[in-house]
Design a protein around this motif. Structure first.
Motif, short mmCIF file in Angstrom:
data_model
loop_
_atom_site.label_atom_id
_atom_site.label_comp_id
_atom_site.label_asym_id
_atom_site.label_seq_id
_atom_site.Cartn_x
_atom_site.Cartn_y
_atom_site.Cartn_z
N PRO A 199 0.83 -1.21 0.00
CA PRO A 199 0.00 0.00 0.00
C PRO A 199 0.87 1.26 0.00
N GLU A 200 0.23 2.39 -0.22
CA GLU A 200 0.93 3.67 -0.24
C GLU A 200 1.19 4.14 1.19
N SER A 201 2.17 5.03 1.35
CA SER A 201 2.47 5.63 2.65
C SER A 201 1.26 6.39 3.17
N PRO A 202 0.81 6.13 4.41
CA PRO A 202 -0.34 6.87 4.94
C PRO A 202 -0.06 8.36 5.07
N ARG A 203 1.17 8.74 5.34
CA ARG A 203 1.49 10.16 5.44
C ARG A 203 1.38 10.84 4.08
N TRP A 204 1.79 10.15 3.01
CA TRP A 204 1.64 10.74 1.67
C TRP A 204 0.16 10.84 1.31
N LEU A 205 -0.64 9.85 1.70
CA LEU A 205 -2.07 9.90 1.42
C LEU A 205 -2.74 11.06 2.14
N VAL A 206 -2.36 11.32 3.38
CA VAL A 206 -2.89 12.48 4.11
C VAL A 206 -2.48 13.76 3.40
N GLU A 207 -1.23 13.81 3.00
CA GLU A 207 -0.71 15.00 2.32
C GLU A 207 -1.50 15.30 1.05
N ASN A 208 -2.04 14.27 0.43
CA ASN A 208 -2.78 14.45 -0.82
C ASN A 208 -4.30 14.32 -0.62
N ILE A 231 -3.79 10.28 12.77
CA ILE A 231 -4.18 10.88 11.50
C ILE A 231 -4.32 12.39 11.66
N GLU A 232 -4.94 12.82 12.74
CA GLU A 232 -5.14 14.25 12.97
C GLU A 232 -3.80 14.95 13.17
N HIS A 233 -2.89 14.30 13.89
CA HIS A 233 -1.56 14.87 14.11
C HIS A 233 -0.83 15.06 12.77
N ILE A 234 -0.88 14.05 11.92
CA ILE A 234 -0.24 14.15 10.60
C ILE A 234 -0.88 15.26 9.78
N ARG A 235 -2.22 15.33 9.83
CA ARG A 235 -2.93 16.35 9.06
C ARG A 235 -2.59 17.76 9.54
N GLU A 236 -2.48 17.95 10.85
CA GLU A 236 -2.17 19.27 11.39
C GLU A 236 -0.78 19.72 10.96
N VAL A 237 0.17 18.80 11.02
CA VAL A 237 1.54 19.14 10.58
C VAL A 237 1.53 19.50 9.10
N SER A 238 0.80 18.71 8.31
CA SER A 238 0.73 18.96 6.87
C SER A 238 0.15 20.34 6.57
N GLU A 239 -0.89 20.73 7.30
CA GLU A 239 -1.57 21.98 7.02
C GLU A 239 -0.79 23.21 7.46
N THR A 240 0.21 23.03 8.31
CA THR A 240 1.00 24.18 8.75
C THR A 240 2.00 24.63 7.70
N GLU A 241 2.17 23.83 6.64
CA GLU A 241 3.19 24.11 5.64
C GLU A 241 2.57 24.34 4.28
N ALA A 242 3.13 25.28 3.55
CA ALA A 242 2.75 25.47 2.14
C ALA A 242 3.40 24.38 1.31
N GLU A 243 3.01 24.30 0.05
CA GLU A 243 3.60 23.31 -0.86
C GLU A 243 5.12 23.47 -0.89
N GLY A 244 5.84 22.39 -0.65
CA GLY A 244 7.28 22.48 -0.53
C GLY A 244 8.00 22.40 -1.86
N ASP A 245 9.15 23.06 -1.95
CA ASP A 245 10.03 22.93 -3.11
C ASP A 245 11.46 23.13 -2.64
N LEU A 246 12.39 23.16 -3.58
CA LEU A 246 13.81 23.24 -3.22
C LEU A 246 14.14 24.49 -2.42
N SER A 247 13.46 25.60 -2.71
CA SER A 247 13.75 26.84 -1.99
C SER A 247 13.45 26.72 -0.50
#
Length: 476
Positions: A199-208, A231-247
């Motif tokens: 299966p896919e990574s649950p953290r990546w699934l939350v991210e998407n 799940i809520e903890h992962i989602r909260e961390v995800s939502e605190t960040e904008a879309e990431g890139d190299l910068s």
């Protein structure tokens, strides 16, 4: 309770599926290790089919690393975009095709081309395996499961050494090296089949925003339906960040993790491990061992590599990442010092041979409990979720770049400086590695990935004068 006790009592603490998932993901390391190890024996015989100068021999060896840099540079971003599972499957297919391409190469130029193509799969495998494991494993056994990737790398190297012996031209004739390179299709096929059921990574699934799928996977991995808080903890961390890139890697709060990741990536290679993995048969051959004896000697080196990686698995979640790195880099410095000294024993070729082999084995043993597995584990732990794949890609590019430079320059370095001073130079890099680990590398044992990320943010907010590393004794 130590990690050995926790693994024995795993059924009572964690779902069996978490070990199955980690084991399949770790098969990426098998491809990685096999490709690194198989060329060491094949080089002894490729020269009988294609005339290779010392420089061209270095190009054949290091060409896979060019592809690995490409795979590492793109693999992290692709893993963040398309998911860990699909990228693993794609890497296995490329490796499978590349193995046939190398085995059927009509010229040395085609051999190099196919080595580059297979290297792309190796670079991808070096990222996606640790990434998937770290994002799935419970924090209290994440170190041990993360080390499965390195264990598979060492098993892949040992498998390659055994294949080199089995297909040596003394047994199969001049085409034996082609069978050596072809055999890489076997572990690639195993990984492809295993990934089909992964299966896919649950953290990546939350991210998407695929929360229902994430809950299903996480419940299966944890062996319980009580996963809403995680799940809520992962989602909260995800939502605190904008879309990431190299910068984003240059943001002040991420920079300490970037320095650690890139620093360890370079150190792991300039410490000299792949001079042993790639050229061990050549080194032993040069000091008096015949071709078969040289390959048998490398099987011993590979066996020690596997066994000491198992030891590291038993201790990484008991003593922590930093202590293993400090003991390992210190021991590697001493072993390379002895190895270099062995080449200054005049007229004692037999003694030099055994001192060389013993020092190589000791060096690999210290590497196997430290820089080998801990580097890949740490770069899968220390980066923020949004840019974890991209950040691992950057660290891996530096790792493969340093690997390329070492592989390409080691034989010319020996020709210019001699064996003894060359190994002493590598020992100097190991000493610098000890200093770097002591001064810069944090402890991540027993901490969730979200807590590690929160610690990075807190350190950035309190300022450099009050910056702290995670408590090595923390099990929160």
């Amino acid at each position: 309770m130590g990690i050995a006790d926790r693994l024995v009592n795993a059924e009572h603490e964690h779902s069996t599926f978490v070990y199955v998932m980690a084991g399949i993901a770790a098969l990426n390391g098998l491809l990685f290790g096999f490709d690194v190890g198989v060329i060491s024996g094949a080089l002894l015989y490729i020269d009988q089919t294609f005339t290779l100068s010392p420089f061209l021999e270095g190009v054949v060896t290091s060409s896979v690393l060019v592809g690995a840099m490409i795979g590492a540079a793109t693999g992290g971003t692709l893993a963040d975009r398309f998911g860990r599972r699909r990228l693993t499957l794609a890497g296995a297919i490329v490796f499978f095709v590349g193995s046939f391409g190398m085995a059927l190469s009509p010229t040395v130029a085609w051999l190099i081309v196919w080595r580059v193509i297979e290297g792309v799969a190796v670079g991808v495998a070096s990222i996606v395996g640790p990434l998937l494991i770290s994002e799935t494993a419970p924090s209290d056994i994440r170190g041990a499961l993360g080390f499965l990737q390195q264990l598979m790398i060492t098993i892949g190297i040992l498998l390659a050494y055994v294949v080199n012996y089995a297909f040596a031209p003394e047994f199969l004739g001049i085409i034996g090296w082609r069978w050596m390179l072809w055999f890489g299709a076997v572990p690639a096929a195993v990984l492809a089949v295993g990934t089909y059921f992964l299966p896919e990574s649950p953290r990546w699934l939350v991210e998407n925003d695929r929360l229902d799928e994430a809950r299903g996977v996480l419940a299966r991995v944890r062996g319980t339906d009580d996963i809403d808080e995680e799940i809520e903890h992962i989602r909260e961390v995800s939502e605190t960040e904008a879309e990431g890139d190299l910068s984003d890697l240059l943001e002040p709060w991420v920079r300490p993790a970037l320095i650690v990741g890139v620093g360890l990536a370079i150190i792991q290679q300039v410490s000299g491990i792949n001079t042993i993995i790639y050229y061990a048969p050549t080194i032993l051959n040069n000091i008096g061992f015949n071709d078969i004896a040289s390959i048998v000697g490398t099987v011993g080196v590979g066996t020690v590599n596997v066994l000491l990686t198992v030891v590291a698995i038993l201790f990484v979640d008991r003593v922590g990442r930093r202590p293993l790195l400090l003991v390992g880099t210190g021991g590697m410095t001493v072993m390379l010092g002895i190895l270099g000294l062995g080449f200054f024993l005049p007229g004692l070729s037999g003694v030099v041979g055994y001192v060389t082999l013993a020092s190589m084995i000791g060096y690999v043993a210290f590497y196997a409990i430290s820089l080998g597995p801990v580097f890949w584990l740490l770069i899968s732990e220390i980066y923020p979720l949004r840019i974890r794949g991209t950040a691992e890609g950057v660290a891996s590019v530096f790792n493969w770049g340093a690997n390329f430079l070492v592989a390409l320059t080691f034989l010319p370095l020996i020709n210019r400086l001699g064996e003894g001073p060359s190994f002493w130079l590598l020992g100097g890099f190991c000493l610098l590695a000890f200093v770097f680990v002591y001064s810069r590398v944090p402890e991540t044992m027993g901490r969730s990935l979200e807590d590690i990320e929160a610690d990075l943010r807190e350190n950035a907010m309190v300022g450099p004068d009050r910056e702290r590393s995670p408590d090595p004794a923390s099990n929160d």
